[in-house]
Design a protein around this motif. Structure first.
Motif, PDB file in Angstrom:
ATOM      1  N   ALA A 241      -8.595 -31.284 -31.641  1.00 19.96           N
ATOM      2  CA  ALA A 241      -9.195 -30.984 -30.394  1.00 19.96           C
ATOM      3  C   ALA A 241      -9.815 -29.789 -29.852  1.00 19.96           C
ATOM      4  O   ALA A 241     -10.642 -29.635 -29.154  1.00 19.96           O
ATOM      5  CB  ALA A 241      -8.118 -31.415 -29.442  1.00 19.96           C
ATOM      6  N   LEU A 242      -9.028 -28.782 -30.149  1.00 22.27           N
ATOM      7  CA  LEU A 242      -9.188 -27.312 -29.860  1.00 22.27           C
ATOM      8  C   LEU A 242     -10.493 -27.049 -30.365  1.00 22.27           C
ATOM      9  O   LEU A 242     -11.533 -26.386 -29.990  1.00 22.27           O
ATOM     10  CB  LEU A 242      -8.188 -26.296 -30.238  1.00 22.27           C
ATOM     11  N   PHE A 243     -10.641 -27.238 -31.717  1.00 22.79           N
ATOM     12  CA  PHE A 243     -11.737 -26.963 -32.594  1.00 22.79           C
ATOM     13  C   PHE A 243     -13.114 -27.828 -32.115  1.00 22.79           C
ATOM     14  O   PHE A 243     -14.264 -27.286 -31.955  1.00 22.79           O
ATOM     15  CB  PHE A 243     -11.609 -27.556 -34.188  1.00 22.79           C
ATOM     16  N   ALA A 244     -12.574 -29.045 -31.755  1.00 30.92           N
ATOM     17  CA  ALA A 244     -14.168 -29.888 -31.025  1.00 30.92           C
ATOM     18  C   ALA A 244     -14.410 -29.207 -29.804  1.00 30.92           C
ATOM     19  O   ALA A 244     -15.708 -29.471 -29.467  1.00 30.92           O
ATOM     20  CB  ALA A 244     -13.376 -31.303 -30.983  1.00 30.92           C
ATOM     21  N   ALA A 245     -13.581 -28.876 -28.992  1.00 31.16           N
ATOM     22  CA  ALA A 245     -13.964 -28.269 -27.699  1.00 31.16           C
ATOM     23  C   ALA A 245     -14.519 -26.850 -27.845  1.00 31.16           C
ATOM     24  O   ALA A 245     -15.659 -26.661 -27.259  1.00 31.16           O
ATOM     25  CB  ALA A 245     -12.740 -27.861 -26.833  1.00 31.16           C
ATOM     26  N   ALA A 246     -14.126 -26.204 -28.943  1.00 33.93           N
ATOM     27  CA  ALA A 246     -15.147 -24.768 -29.119  1.00 33.93           C
ATOM     28  C   ALA A 246     -16.361 -25.269 -29.784  1.00 33.93           C
ATOM     29  O   ALA A 246     -17.354 -24.507 -29.111  1.00 33.93           O
ATOM     30  CB  ALA A 246     -14.249 -24.130 -30.066  1.00 33.93           C
ATOM     31  N   ALA A 247     -16.607 -25.966 -30.674  1.00 35.12           N
ATOM     32  CA  ALA A 247     -17.793 -26.614 -31.086  1.00 35.12           C
ATOM     33  C   ALA A 247     -18.705 -27.031 -30.232  1.00 35.12           C
ATOM     34  O   ALA A 247     -19.866 -26.766 -29.879  1.00 35.12           O
ATOM     35  CB  ALA A 247     -17.607 -27.460 -32.145  1.00 35.12           C
ATOM     36  N   ALA A 248     -18.257 -27.984 -29.153  1.00 33.85           N
ATOM     37  CA  ALA A 248     -19.110 -28.566 -28.117  1.00 33.85           C
ATOM     38  C   ALA A 248     -19.488 -27.650 -27.170  1.00 33.85           C
ATOM     39  O   ALA A 248     -20.668 -27.509 -26.534  1.00 33.85           O
ATOM     40  CB  ALA A 248     -18.430 -29.493 -27.308  1.00 33.85           C
ATOM     41  N   SER A 249     -18.576 -26.477 -27.009  1.00 35.45           N
ATOM     42  CA  SER A 249     -18.964 -25.450 -25.956  1.00 35.45           C
ATOM     43  C   SER A 249     -20.152 -24.618 -26.727  1.00 35.45           C
ATOM     44  O   SER A 249     -21.029 -24.060 -25.735  1.00 35.45           O
ATOM     45  CB  SER A 249     -17.823 -24.509 -25.729  1.00 35.45           C
ATOM     46  N   LEU A 250     -20.018 -24.461 -27.676  1.00 37.68           N
ATOM     47  CA  LEU A 250     -21.067 -23.542 -28.376  1.00 37.68           C
ATOM     48  C   LEU A 250     -22.408 -24.254 -28.403  1.00 37.68           C
ATOM     49  O   LEU A 250     -23.439 -23.638 -28.291  1.00 37.68           O
ATOM     50  CB  LEU A 250     -20.880 -23.065 -29.754  1.00 37.68           C
ATOM     51  N   ALA A 251     -22.091 -25.773 -28.727  1.00 34.47           N
ATOM     52  CA  ALA A 251     -23.620 -26.524 -28.648  1.00 34.47           C
ATOM     53  C   ALA A 251     -24.166 -26.473 -27.230  1.00 34.47           C
ATOM     54  O   ALA A 251     -25.267 -26.547 -27.092  1.00 34.47           O
ATOM     55  CB  ALA A 251     -23.131 -27.904 -29.026  1.00 34.47           C
ATOM     56  N   PHE A 252     -23.214 -26.243 -26.208  1.00 34.99           N
ATOM     57  CA  PHE A 252     -23.715 -26.442 -24.686  1.00 34.99           C
ATOM     58  C   PHE A 252     -24.651 -25.095 -24.716  1.00 34.99           C
ATOM     59  O   PHE A 252     -25.719 -25.111 -23.981  1.00 34.99           O
ATOM     60  CB  PHE A 252     -22.409 -26.430 -23.778  1.00 34.99           C
ATOM     61  N   LEU A 253     -23.886 -23.696 -25.129  1.00 29.18           N
ATOM     62  CA  LEU A 253     -24.615 -22.607 -24.819  1.00 29.18           C
ATOM     63  C   LEU A 253     -25.966 -22.552 -25.671  1.00 29.18           C
ATOM     64  O   LEU A 253     -26.921 -22.008 -25.316  1.00 29.18           O
ATOM     65  CB  LEU A 253     -23.709 -21.393 -25.347  1.00 29.18           C
ATOM     66  N   GLY A 254     -26.005 -23.006 -26.971  1.00 24.58           N
ATOM     67  CA  GLY A 254     -27.074 -22.967 -27.813  1.00 24.58           C
ATOM     68  C   GLY A 254     -28.158 -23.948 -27.046  1.00 24.58           C
ATOM     69  O   GLY A 254     -29.327 -23.520 -27.093  1.00 24.58           O
ATOM     70  N   GLY A 255     -27.447 -25.169 -26.438  1.00 18.89           N
ATOM     71  CA  GLY A 255     -28.702 -25.789 -25.748  1.00 18.89           C
ATOM     72  C   GLY A 255     -29.327 -25.169 -24.545  1.00 18.89           C
ATOM     73  O   GLY A 255     -30.368 -25.331 -24.373  1.00 18.89           O
ATOM     74  N   GLN A 256     -28.464 -24.636 -23.868  1.00 20.74           N
ATOM     75  CA  GLN A 256     -28.757 -23.553 -22.483  1.00 20.74           C
ATOM     76  C   GLN A 256     -30.241 -22.741 -23.043  1.00 20.74           C
ATOM     77  O   GLN A 256     -31.081 -22.611 -22.367  1.00 20.74           O
ATOM     78  CB  GLN A 256     -27.819 -22.974 -22.011  1.00 20.74           C
ATOM     79  N   LEU A 257     -29.860 -22.081 -24.135  1.00 19.56           N
ATOM     80  CA  LEU A 257     -31.003 -21.064 -24.703  1.00 19.56           C
ATOM     81  C   LEU A 257     -31.966 -21.729 -25.167  1.00 19.56           C
ATOM     82  O   LEU A 257     -33.159 -21.208 -24.974  1.00 19.56           O
ATOM     83  CB  LEU A 257     -30.288 -20.405 -25.905  1.00 19.56           C
ATOM     84  N   LEU A 258     -31.759 -22.904 -25.897  1.00 18.33           N
ATOM     85  CA  LEU A 258     -33.320 -23.681 -26.070  1.00 18.33           C
ATOM     86  C   LEU A 258     -33.993 -24.244 -24.848  1.00 18.33           C
ATOM     87  O   LEU A 258     -35.201 -24.360 -24.925  1.00 18.33           O
ATOM     88  CB  LEU A 258     -32.698 -24.933 -26.863  1.00 18.33           C
ATOM     89  N   ALA A 259     -33.244 -24.784 -23.819  1.00 21.76           N
ATOM     90  CA  ALA A 259     -33.750 -24.986 -22.516  1.00 21.76           C
ATOM     91  C   ALA A 259     -34.533 -23.799 -21.863  1.00 21.76           C
ATOM     92  O   ALA A 259     -35.825 -23.922 -21.411  1.00 21.76           O
ATOM     93  CB  ALA A 259     -32.802 -25.389 -21.515  1.00 21.76           C
ATOM     94  N   TRP A 260     -33.912 -22.636 -22.264  1.00 21.49           N
ATOM     95  CA  TRP A 260     -34.778 -21.241 -21.584  1.00 21.49           C
ATOM     96  C   TRP A 260     -36.165 -21.140 -22.494  1.00 21.49           C
ATOM     97  O   TRP A 260     -37.182 -21.016 -22.018  1.00 21.49           O
ATOM     98  CB  TRP A 260     -34.044 -20.177 -21.915  1.00 21.49           C
ATOM     99  N   ARG A 261     -35.991 -21.508 -23.832  1.00 23.45           N
ATOM    100  CA  ARG A 261     -37.197 -21.237 -24.580  1.00 23.45           C
ATOM    101  C   ARG A 261     -38.257 -22.252 -24.302  1.00 23.45           C
ATOM    102  O   ARG A 261     -39.614 -22.021 -24.513  1.00 23.45           O
ATOM    103  CB  ARG A 261     -36.837 -21.450 -26.114  1.00 23.45           C
ATOM    104  N   ASP A 262     -37.809 -23.643 -24.166  1.00 25.57           N
ATOM    105  CA  ASP A 262     -38.804 -24.620 -23.579  1.00 25.57           C
ATOM    106  C   ASP A 262     -39.541 -24.217 -22.435  1.00 25.57           C
ATOM    107  O   ASP A 262     -40.683 -24.474 -22.340  1.00 25.57           O
ATOM    108  CB  ASP A 262     -38.004 -26.052 -23.367  1.00 25.57           C
TER     109      ASP A 262
END
Length: 234
Positions: free
Chosen positions: A121-142
């Motif tokens: 669960a802790l690993f999944a939370a960290a992975a999902a949070s990193l995906a969120f931050l990466g997605g925000q950067l991609l939204a900026w790029r778009d």
């Protein structure tokens, strides 16, 4: 301005109720007789770290309330031109929600002694949070690819400001979550991991609620809701 006052009133009410439950203003040293004769006068059972985090999160909520208030006040000017919101924000919202759910599962696993489930669960939370931050950067790029930069118009500037401030809080929380992950993989039982898991879950739950508020504001739903409420009151 009405939005910020309503938000601060809600935050104050919740904080007052929570602090009253901690009995921080009680004076058990002034009481006479056995402790059992004066129930709920003992020291609060809530860990000081939770109290400190609760105060910090109240400040964070007030900060974002001020930013949202500034957003509403600025959008009434003629130079305000709403920017198209990247569709990726929907996926990012789902990722942050998944992280919040995963951390709640981690708390449950910690209390029931399921170390393997806690680690997952802790690993999944960290992975999902990193995906969120990466997605925000991609939204900026778009947005940048479409020609919407920070100085393009006030609407775009606020988008970058709000998402950046929220992303910085997620990144700061990830440092604590990473440390909790390391402890979980080194531990042999869950006893010492209950408090870190609860603190991480508490932090992520609040930031997820904050993001939902920001998301509704950026998508234009919050403004429509406020106009609807004003129409009812009028």
């Amino acid at each position: 301005m009405s939005a910020i006052l309503v938000f601060l009133a809600i935050v104050t009410a919740i904080a007052g109720w929570w602090l009253s439950r901690q009995r921080l203003m009680s004076k058990p040293w002034l009481e006479a007789g056995p402790v059992t004769a004066y129930p709920q006068t003992e020291a609060p059972a809530t860990h000081p770290a939770k109290i400190g985090l609760g105060v910090f999160l109240a400040v964070v909520g007030a900060l974002f309330a001020l930013l949202i208030s500034a957003y509403f006040m600025r959008m009434v000017y003629a130079d305000w031109q709403p920017a198209p919101m990247p569709k990726l924000l929907w996926l990012n919202t789902a990722m942050l929600g998944l992280a919040s759910v995963a951390l709640q599962c981690a708390v449950s696993a910690a209390h029931t002694g399921r170390l393997d489930d806690l680690r997952l669960a802790l690993f999944a939370a960290a992975a999902a949070s990193l995906a969120f931050l990466g997605g925000q950067l991609l939204a900026w790029r778009d947005l940048a690819a479409q020609g919407y930069f920070v100085a393009e118009n006030p609407s775009v500037s606020f988008f970058y400001l709000l998402t950046a401030m929220h992303g910085l809080h997620i990144a700061g929380g990830l440092a604590a979550l990473a440390a909790t992950n390391v402890r979980a993989w080194r531990a042999t039982r869950t006893a010492g991991l209950m408090l870190p898991a609860e603190l991480c879950a508490m932090y992520w739950h609040v930031l997820f609620v904050v993001w939902l508020a920001l998301f509704s504001v950026l998508m234009g739903w919050a403004g429509n809701f406020i106009d609807f409420c004003r129409g009812l009151l009028g």
